[in-house]
Design a protein around this motif. Structure first.
Motif, mmCIF file in Angstrom:
data_model
loop_
_atom_site.group_PDB
_atom_site.id
_atom_site.type_symbol
_atom_site.label_atom_id
_atom_site.label_comp_id
_atom_site.label_asym_id
_atom_site.label_seq_id
_atom_site.Cartn_x
_atom_site.Cartn_y
_atom_site.Cartn_z
ATOM 1 N N GLU A 2 141.889 54.477 132.702
ATOM 2 C CA GLU A 2 142.202 53.977 131.364
ATOM 3 C C GLU A 2 142.420 55.144 130.398
ATOM 4 N N THR A 3 143.466 55.002 129.588
ATOM 5 C CA THR A 3 143.748 56.027 128.581
ATOM 6 C C THR A 3 142.629 56.043 127.551
ATOM 7 N N SER A 4 142.153 57.223 127.191
ATOM 8 C CA SER A 4 141.032 57.334 126.274
ATOM 9 C C SER A 4 141.428 56.968 124.848
ATOM 10 N N LYS A 5 140.412 56.637 124.063
ATOM 11 C CA LYS A 5 140.647 56.326 122.659
ATOM 12 C C LYS A 5 141.225 57.525 121.918
ATOM 13 N N LEU A 6 140.743 58.705 122.269
ATOM 14 C CA LEU A 6 141.241 59.920 121.619
ATOM 15 C C LEU A 6 142.727 60.120 121.906
ATOM 16 N N SER A 7 143.135 59.864 123.140
ATOM 17 C CA SER A 7 144.547 60.015 123.501
ATOM 18 C C SER A 7 145.409 59.027 122.728
ATOM 19 N N LYS A 8 144.952 57.792 122.634
ATOM 20 C CA LYS A 8 145.705 56.772 121.909
ATOM 21 C C LYS A 8 145.750 57.087 120.412
ATOM 22 N N PHE A 9 144.595 57.501 119.868
ATOM 23 C CA PHE A 9 144.535 57.865 118.450
ATOM 24 C C PHE A 9 145.489 59.018 118.172
ATOM 25 N N SER A 10 145.460 60.032 119.019
ATOM 26 C CA SER A 10 146.316 61.210 118.831
ATOM 27 C C SER A 10 147.792 60.843 118.944
ATOM 28 N N ALA A 11 148.112 59.975 119.902
ATOM 29 C CA ALA A 11 149.499 59.554 120.095
ATOM 30 C C ALA A 11 150.016 58.808 118.870
ATOM 31 N N GLU A 12 149.205 57.901 118.334
ATOM 32 C CA GLU A 12 149.622 57.132 117.160
ATOM 33 C C GLU A 12 149.727 58.020 115.922
ATOM 34 N N PHE A 13 148.832 58.975 115.812
ATOM 35 C CA PHE A 13 148.882 59.927 114.690
ATOM 36 C C PHE A 13 150.169 60.748 114.747
#
Length: 235
Positions: A2-13
C-alpha cells in the motif's frame, strides 16, 4: 504494498503546486488576461496539460486529485474515505499556496510587474471578472463546469471503462475545454486549492471573493457525485 500516506500527501502537494505554477503562470507570465502572448487558448491548454502531465506522473501514487472538490466528490461517490480525503485536501491547499508563492518570486523578477496590478491569476467575479460577469453568473458557471469536470473524471476512471489508460488525457482535455468557455467569466476555478493560493498572496478583494471558488466547486462536485452514483453508474 500500500502506498504510504506520506507518498500520497507529497504527490498531491507537488501536483497542485505544478497546476497553479504552470496554469496561473501561463496567465501572469505568458499571456496576461488571455489577450496577449499565448492568449485564452494557450492559458486553457496550460491548465489542461498540467493536469494531464501530473495524472501520468503521480496518478499511480495518489490518483492525482490535486483538487479538493475532486476529493470531496470521491467521498460522496463512495470511492474514498473521508479521513483520507482530509489529508489530501490539506496537501492540495498547501501545494496551491506554494505554487502561487513560486510564481510570485518568478514574476517579481520583471521590474514592471506589480502584484496589485498584474496579480497571480486569481479568480474573481463582477469587477474582478475578466469580462465583468456578475456573482450570479460566476456562481452558476463554477457549479456547472465543476459538475461536468467531475463527470468526466468519474467516467474515465471507472473500472467499467475499457479505455481507462487514457483517463489522464480525457481529464486534461476536459479541463482545457472548461477553461476555453469559463476564463472570461471567472478566470475558471473548479478547484478551491487553485483559487486559495493566489487569493491569499494577492489579498484584498481577491481574498474577499475566494469563498465563491470554494463553495461553488464543492457544490458542483457533490451534485456530480450524486448523479454518477445514483443515476449513471447505478446497476
Amino acid at each position: 504494498m500500500e502506498t504510504s500516506k506520506l507518498s500520497k500527501f507529497s504527490a498531491e502537494f507537488i501536483g497542485t503546486l505544478v497546476l497553479v505554477l504552470m496554469g496561473c503562470g501561463s496567465a501572469v507570465i505568458a499571456g496576461a488576461n488571455g489577450t496577449t502572448g499565448v492568449g485564452l487558448l494557450g492559458i486553457s491548454f496550460a491548465f489542461g496539460l498540467s493536469v494531464t502531465a501530473m495524472a501520468y506522473a503521480i496518478g499511480h501514487i495518489s490518483g492525482c486529485h490535486i483538487n479538493p472538490a475532486i476529493s470531496i466528490g470521491m467521498v460522496i461517490a463512495g470511492r474514498m474515505k473521508i479521513t483520507e480525503a482530509a489529508y489530501y485536501i490539506v496537501a492540495q491547499v498547501l501545494g496551491g499556496i506554494a505554487g502561487a508563492f513560486i510564481l510570485l518570486q518568478i514574476a517579481s523578477g520583471k521590474p514592471e510587474y506589480s502584484l496589485a496590478t498584474n496579480g497571480l491569476g486569481q479568480n474573481g467575479f463582477a469587477a474582478l471578472s475578466p469580462q465583468h460577469y456578475s456573482l450570479h453568473a460566476g456562481f452558476i458557471a463554477e457549479i456547472v463546469l465543476t459538475f461536468i469536470f467531475l463527470l468526466v473524471i468519474f467516467g474515465s476512471t471507472s473500472t467499467k471503462n475499457i479505455n481507462g489508460g487514457f483517463a489522464g488525457l480525457a481529464i486534461g482535455l476536459s479541463l482545457t475545454l472548461i477553461h476555453i468557455v469559463g476564463i472570461p467569466v471567472t478566470g475558471v476555478s473548479v478547484n478551491p486549492a487553485r483559487s486559495i493560493g493566489p487569493a491569499l498572496l494577492v489579498g484584498g478583494e481577491a481574498l474577499g471573493q475566494v469563498w465563491l471558488f470554494i463553495v461553488a466547486p464543492i457544490i458542483g462536485a457533490a451534485l456530480s457525485a450524486l448523479v454518477w452514483k445514483t443515476v449513471l453508474e447505478k446497476n
